[in-house]
Design an enzyme around this catalytic site. Sequence first.
Site, PDB file in Angstrom:
ATOM      1  N   GLY A  44     -40.421  16.957  69.379  1.00 44.71           N
ATOM      2  CA  GLY A  44     -41.195  16.598  68.431  1.00 44.71           C
ATOM      3  C   GLY A  44     -42.718  16.297  68.821  1.00 44.71           C
ATOM      4  CB  CYS A  45     -43.726  14.359  71.850  1.00 51.51           C
ATOM      5  SG  CYS A  45     -42.934  12.684  71.238  1.00 51.51           S
ATOM      6  CB  THR A  46     -43.781  19.708  72.754  1.00 51.03           C
ATOM      7  OG1 THR A  46     -43.283  18.908  73.864  1.00 51.03           O
ATOM      8  CG2 THR A  46     -44.470  21.008  73.032  1.00 51.03           C
TER       9      THR A  46
END
Length: 155
Positions: A44-46
Site C-alpha cells: 500500500g505504501c509503495t
Amino acid sequence: MSLTEGDYAPDFSLPATGERTVSLETLKGKPFVLYFYPRADTPGCTKEACAFQDGLPDFSGLGVTVIGVSKDKMKALEKFAEKYTLEFPLASDPDATVIDAYGAWQEKSMYGKKYMGIQRSTVLVDAHGKVAKIWPKVKIEGHAEVVLKAVKALG
C-alpha cells in the site's frame, strides 16, 4: 492534540532522504503536502508513494513540496526511495513526535488487539503555514489526484 483545518501547522524538522532536512522553517511561504504512511516498501505504501511520484511534476509546477513521513529509519527510507526512484523527500520520525502532532498517530486494532500506529493520512498546508485540508484514513486509489485538485483550489 487534535489538528483541524485553519490551525497553524505544527513545527517540525526531520531528516529526509537524499541527505535533506525538511522543516516548517525551510518551507515558510510555500504550500506543502505531508503524507503519513505506516511503513516503507509495503504494497500500500509503495502504491501511494508511486502515485505521488507520478504527480510530482504537477505538484512541483504549482510550487508545492510533497513529503512522505513514517517511523522508518533513514536506511530503510533511502532504500525505498532508490528502489522506486522517489524524488520527493521521505522523512524519518522514529519517535512519532511529528506524526502525533499532525494527528496521524492513532489507536489501531488488528485481530482484536489494540495498538498505536500510523493512520494513513495527508495534510495540505498553505503558503501562510495554515492547515488547508486534512484527509484522515486515506484510501490510496486516486488519493494523489484528489490532493492535487485541492492544491489547485488554493489558487
